[in-house]
Motif scaffolding. Sequence first.
Motif, PDB file in Angstrom:
ATOM      1  N   GLU A  64      41.911  -5.641 -12.430  1.00 31.36           N
ATOM      2  CA  GLU A  64      40.943  -4.555 -12.315  1.00 31.36           C
ATOM      3  C   GLU A  64      39.750  -4.989 -11.459  1.00 31.36           C
ATOM      4  O   GLU A  64      39.267  -4.229 -10.605  1.00 31.36           O
ATOM      5  CB  GLU A  64      40.461  -4.117 -13.703  1.00 31.36           C
ATOM      6  CG  GLU A  64      39.532  -2.925 -13.687  1.00 31.36           C
ATOM      7  CD  GLU A  64      40.199  -1.648 -13.198  1.00 31.36           C
ATOM      8  OE1 GLU A  64      39.482  -0.816 -12.616  1.00 31.36           O
ATOM      9  OE2 GLU A  64      41.415  -1.479 -13.386  1.00 31.36           O
ATOM     10  N   GLN A  68      38.787  -3.273  -7.600  1.00 25.90           N
ATOM     11  CA  GLN A  68      37.529  -2.554  -7.393  1.00 25.90           C
ATOM     12  C   GLN A  68      36.774  -3.020  -6.147  1.00 25.90           C
ATOM     13  O   GLN A  68      35.856  -2.352  -5.699  1.00 25.90           O
ATOM     14  CB  GLN A  68      36.623  -2.728  -8.610  1.00 25.90           C
ATOM     15  CG  GLN A  68      37.117  -1.975  -9.809  1.00 25.90           C
ATOM     16  CD  GLN A  68      36.229  -2.187 -11.014  1.00 25.90           C
ATOM     17  OE1 GLN A  68      35.235  -2.893 -10.969  1.00 25.90           O
ATOM     18  NE2 GLN A  68      36.596  -1.562 -12.120  1.00 25.90           N
ATOM     19  N   GLU A  70      35.807  -3.542  -2.392  1.00 26.09           N
ATOM     20  CA  GLU A  70      36.014  -2.830  -1.138  1.00 26.09           C
ATOM     21  C   GLU A  70      36.409  -3.830  -0.049  1.00 26.09           C
ATOM     22  O   GLU A  70      35.814  -4.903   0.054  1.00 26.09           O
ATOM     23  CB  GLU A  70      34.733  -2.122  -0.709  1.00 26.09           C
ATOM     24  CG  GLU A  70      34.317  -1.000  -1.633  1.00 26.09           C
ATOM     25  CD  GLU A  70      35.264   0.181  -1.588  1.00 26.09           C
ATOM     26  OE1 GLU A  70      35.758   0.505  -0.498  1.00 26.09           O
ATOM     27  OE2 GLU A  70      35.513   0.771  -2.657  1.00 26.09           O
TER      28      GLU A  70
END
Length: 178
Positions: A64, A68, A70
């Motif tokens: 996770e 997340q 970028e």
Amino acid sequence: MKFSHFFWIDREYFAPKIREQIDFGLTLFEDEKPKNAEEAIKEIVGAVDGVLARNQDWHDFHKEMIFQVEPNSKEDISFLLELSIYEQKSMDLYKREMYTESLNNMLVYIQTYQKQLNEIDEAWYTQVAASLIYPLDPVRSNDQQILAKDKSLKVLKPRHKYLAKNTKVKGRQAGIIK
């Protein structure tokens, strides 16, 4: 000042996912700092055991965290590509003994990307520029090295501490002396 301020000064050169993992590692003990070294080692060993045992909670948390992040923008990549193109062109000119052109190419690069370079990088490239002009003009090379040293203490010391002064001669020197 936190430890993380001293660690990984050149973080921008790492991929975003690696930076996120480093940041996570630096903040592991931020909320509850261990009271002693044994307690810290025990926590670290517990985390490593969870990873090695392929603990599903750890796996899900890490997955996770990574998803997340970028990715780098194309601007970051193009900046690095431009860097390599300018450097290669400067080195090619230097190999062909076109020292002034080589220096000018590197100085154009420094000026063009000055906002994107940190102080250490700018000092480094100024030092590279100094080495490019040295075979033709050691005085100008020393001036470039002084400028590099002014930007960062992490570069080599110049031969002399002071910038060369250009003197203007009015008329012919022999006539002036006579």
